[in-house]
Design a protein around this motif. Structure first.
Motif, mmCIF file in Angstrom:
data_model
loop_
_atom_site.group_PDB
_atom_site.id
_atom_site.type_symbol
_atom_site.label_atom_id
_atom_site.label_comp_id
_atom_site.label_asym_id
_atom_site.label_seq_id
_atom_site.Cartn_x
_atom_site.Cartn_y
_atom_site.Cartn_z
ATOM 1 N N GLY A 264 0.818 -1.220 0.000
ATOM 2 C CA GLY A 264 0.000 0.000 0.000
ATOM 3 C C GLY A 264 0.844 1.259 0.000
ATOM 4 O O GLY A 264 1.947 1.283 0.560
ATOM 5 N N ARG B 129 1.411 -5.716 -5.010
ATOM 6 C CA ARG B 129 1.431 -6.634 -3.870
ATOM 7 C C ARG B 129 1.881 -8.048 -4.239
ATOM 8 O O ARG B 129 1.625 -8.992 -3.495
ATOM 9 N N LYS C 144 8.004 0.775 5.625
ATOM 10 C CA LYS C 144 6.890 1.583 5.105
ATOM 11 C C LYS C 144 5.562 0.997 5.549
ATOM 12 O O LYS C 144 5.396 -0.222 5.540
ATOM 13 N N THR C 145 4.638 1.749 5.985
ATOM 14 C CA THR C 145 3.216 1.434 6.087
ATOM 15 C C THR C 145 2.524 2.501 6.919
ATOM 16 O O THR C 145 3.002 2.855 8.009
ATOM 17 N N ASP D 3 -0.001 2.026 8.431
ATOM 18 C CA ASP D 3 -0.604 1.328 9.581
ATOM 19 C C ASP D 3 0.207 1.490 10.872
ATOM 20 O O ASP D 3 -0.319 1.286 11.955
ATOM 21 N N MET E 267 -8.346 3.346 8.420
ATOM 22 C CA MET E 267 -7.501 2.263 7.916
ATOM 23 C C MET E 267 -6.521 1.771 8.964
ATOM 24 O O MET E 267 -6.227 2.452 9.946
ATOM 25 N N GLU F 53 -10.079 -0.248 11.352
ATOM 26 C CA GLU F 53 -10.447 -1.105 10.218
ATOM 27 C C GLU F 53 -10.380 -2.601 10.555
ATOM 28 O O GLU F 53 -11.208 -3.387 10.117
ATOM 29 N N TYR G 273 -7.777 5.590 1.914
ATOM 30 C CA TYR G 273 -7.087 5.966 0.675
ATOM 31 C C TYR G 273 -6.828 7.476 0.622
ATOM 32 O O TYR G 273 -5.890 7.912 -0.025
ATOM 33 N N ARG H 164 -3.224 8.078 2.086
ATOM 34 C CA ARG H 164 -2.024 7.282 1.761
ATOM 35 C C ARG H 164 -1.083 7.981 0.780
ATOM 36 O O ARG H 164 0.080 7.603 0.687
HETATM 37 P P1 FBP Z 1 0.634 -1.850 3.640
HETATM 38 O O1 FBP Z 1 0.702 -2.613 4.931
HETATM 39 O O2 FBP Z 1 1.007 -2.648 2.444
HETATM 40 O O3 FBP Z 1 1.395 -0.579 3.732
HETATM 41 O O4 FBP Z 1 -0.876 -1.395 3.366
HETATM 42 C C1 FBP Z 1 -1.662 -0.911 4.377
HETATM 43 C C2 FBP Z 1 -3.075 -0.634 3.930
HETATM 44 O O5 FBP Z 1 -3.241 0.732 3.618
HETATM 45 C C3 FBP Z 1 -4.047 -1.079 5.032
HETATM 46 O O6 FBP Z 1 -4.239 -0.051 5.963
HETATM 47 C C4 FBP Z 1 -5.264 -1.467 4.254
HETATM 48 O O7 FBP Z 1 -6.007 -2.448 4.932
HETATM 49 C C5 FBP Z 1 -4.693 -2.026 2.995
HETATM 50 O O8 FBP Z 1 -3.454 -1.405 2.799
HETATM 51 C C6 FBP Z 1 -5.555 -1.807 1.783
HETATM 52 O O9 FBP Z 1 -4.987 -2.472 0.698
HETATM 53 P P2 FBP Z 1 -5.220 -2.130 -0.813
HETATM 54 O O10 FBP Z 1 -4.364 -0.955 -1.123
HETATM 55 O O11 FBP Z 1 -4.723 -3.313 -1.540
HETATM 56 O O12 FBP Z 1 -6.670 -1.828 -1.011
#
Ligand code: FBP
Length: 549
Positions: free
Chosen positions: A78, A142, A199-200, A202, A247, A308, A421, A424
């Protein structure tokens, strides 16, 4: 490319670097390390990188030069604000080592490495993306790197481009894959280093050596701005309860950080729900009680933050999801062949009785969402589950029952939001712009130092950037064995919210008052220009976890 006024002004921003990275560095090695758990298994799976020391970079007077180095970079998973600055940090770092060094970006995530989709990232391209949000410079994906043929396909292109080191910018799963690849290349003696970057949004990739994952700061500030706006709207109209899902696939760090910033009436923390073995009904009751208590004061409005990942932390639901994960991993084709209107009945017939009963009791939409496609790491896509609606619906029902019993006399009208989203790809805050650039620059120094299987680490981040400590941490040090796709796998341990940690304790100490009163705080938008106390504040989470001495 057309640019906004902010983009133009922001392009000129020079990210702050730790003092130690401003000139030549020497690597100082610590003691041999161990994985956080399952030492024997992890050592057996990663004999090459296992046990390596933590590395810290310190300034040196020596300016030993090195030859040009070609580096590849991948953005994985993400999006998170600051990714472009990690890449510009790597670029400036390797050019500083030797101007003939080259940087190649693999397109759309790890899949680009396997499919040989790449582009050279030249100074012109990099300059277009400095201090911008998003991952669009090369895109992200991914695809999971786990099979030998993928590693070999990757090696083919790395060899062809003369790439000596690969930097994988990703979350816990992607950094686990980086370590698997580092082990593979080392075992084969291919001479290619692999470095990870944390990175994340989250915020769940953190530990003793990684204080925070990049993107968390900007994402939380972006969400807090809009939640603050909603709170002000809510306090103006005084007629809605706003259910706001935030999220964070598993951990509740984002919800908790936003709560500390905006002081909502309620913030559900999944980790607490799990620890207290709460049922869905217990969570609903907690919210309904707060609604009733405020209604008794004449306040028929409020804000509820919902993480989430909540559904997976309700013990009975967790048990159900685990069985569904294992079952669907093993029977994906058979399930796909079942007609959509028969899928619910089919699943009920396959589950153990206790799980079948819970599954049957769920509203149709939620039940369907639990069986939708997993991501490539086998996780339920929790962002598709509308927990905020599920909760408000159940709260509404409970309040109606209380009304009938004469226990409640208020009005309850709900609004729903999901923020994920939206944050991000926000323009990185100063913190993320500086932190990411330092992470990238540090990666270039780990490459020059010959390290592989390491994660770039920048610490002491609540101090001014000048005093940050840069170095590398062996990825094996963060690993343990966990059940994934029905099998035990080596993975980086996910950092969940600790109930004895300072951020949760800070919230727990004031939440009863926030639930009853209207104690909202309105943080406003991220500021990029202005006084340092407005522009450079790290998250409350970071400040509480790493208070300055
Ligand atoms: P990462 O752990 O890959 O950084 O992604 C986090 C995230 O934003 C989560 O918070 C969310 O559940 C998920 O990605 C959503 O995934 P996608 O971008 O595939 O819809």
């Amino acid at each position: 490319m057309a640019k906004s006024a902010l983009q133009t002004a922001r392009a000129a921003y020079r990210p702050k670097l730790p003092k130690a990275l401003k000139g030549a560095v020497k690597a100082v090695e610590g003691e041999a390390t161990q994985s956080v758990a399952n030492q024997e298994e992890i050592k057996k799976l990663f004999p090459n990188p296992y046990g390596m020391p933590v590395v810290t970079f310190e300034p040196t007077a020596e300016t030993a030069c090195c030859g040009p180095v070609n580096v590849g970079v991948i953005l994985s998973g993400g999006q998170a604000p600051g990714g472009h600055n990690v890449i510009s940090g790597i670029f400036d770092g390797i050019k500083n080592l030797n101007p003939a060094s080259r940087l190649y970006g693999f397109i759309l995530g790890p899949g680009g490495l396997v499919d040989h989709h790449y582009m050279e990232l030249t100074a012109d391209i990099i300059d277009e993306y400095r201090n911008t949000g998003g991952f669009d410079i090369i895109g992200s994906g991914r695809t999971k790197l786990e099979k030998e043929e993928q590693f070999e396909k990757g090696y083919e292109i790395l060899k062809e481009l003369g790439i000596k080191a690969l930097v994988i910018i990703g979350g816990d799963d992607s950094n686990t894959n980086a370590c698997v690849l580092a082990e593979y290349f080392a075992a084969k003696k291919y001479g290619i280093q692999v470095i990870g970057c944390p990175k994340t949004i989250d915020g769940d990739l953190k530990n003793e050596m990684i204080e925070t994952s990049f993107g968390f700061d900007t994402a939380c500030k972006t969400y807090s701005e809009v939640i603050g706006n909603i709170e002000r709207d809510c306090n103006s109209a005084r007629k809605y309860w706003h259910f706001i899902k935030l999220m964070g696939r598993s951990a509740s760090h984002i919800a908790l950080e936003c709560a500390l910033q905006v002081q909502p009436n309620i913030c559900i923390v999944s980790e607490e729900v799990e620890a207290k073995e709460m049922s869905l009904d217990d969570v609903v009751e907690t919210i309904a009680k707060a609604v009733a208590a405020r209604a008794a004061r004449g306040d028929n409005f409020g804000t509820v933050l919902v993480p989430e990942g909540l559904i997976e932390f309700i013990p009975a639901m967790k048990c159900l999801i685990a069985e569904l994960n294992d079952f669907l991993a093993a029977n994906a084709e058979e399930f796909a062949a079942v007609a959509p209107d028969k899928q619910r009945g089919y699943i009920i017939g396959q589950l153990t009785p206790a799980n079948a009963a819970i599954y049957e009791s769920l509203p149709e939409g939620v039940a369907r969402q639990l069986t939708l496609d997993r991501d490539p790491h086998g996780n339920v896509q929790v962002s598709l589950i509308e927990t905020e609606k599920l909760l408000s619906e159940m709260v509404g029902k409970k309040l109606a029952a209380w009304k009938a019993e004469g226990k409640y006399a208020g009005k309850f009208s709900a609004q729903h939001h999901f923020f994920g989203y939206e944050g991000r790809c926000a323009a990185p805050s100063n913190f993320d712009a500086d932190y990411c650039y330092s992470l990238g620059y540090t990666a270039s120094r780990l490459i020059a130092n010959g390290n592989t299987g390491y994660m770039s680490s920048v610490r002491n981040t609540t101090a001014p950037a000048d005093e940050w400590i840069a170095g590398g941490v062996p990825i094996t040090m963060m690993m343990n064995m966990e059940r994934r796709h029905g099998e035990m796998k080596p993975v980086i341990q996910k950092a969940l919210v600790k109930l004895d940690g300072a951020p949760f304790k800070a919230y727990a100490a004031v939440r009863d008052r926030w639930a009853l009163e209207t104690a909202y705080v309105y943080p406003g938008p991220i500021q990029y220009f202005g006084p340092t106390e407005v522009c450079d504040q790290p998250t409350k989470t970071l400040q509480l976890e790493h208070p300055r001495g």
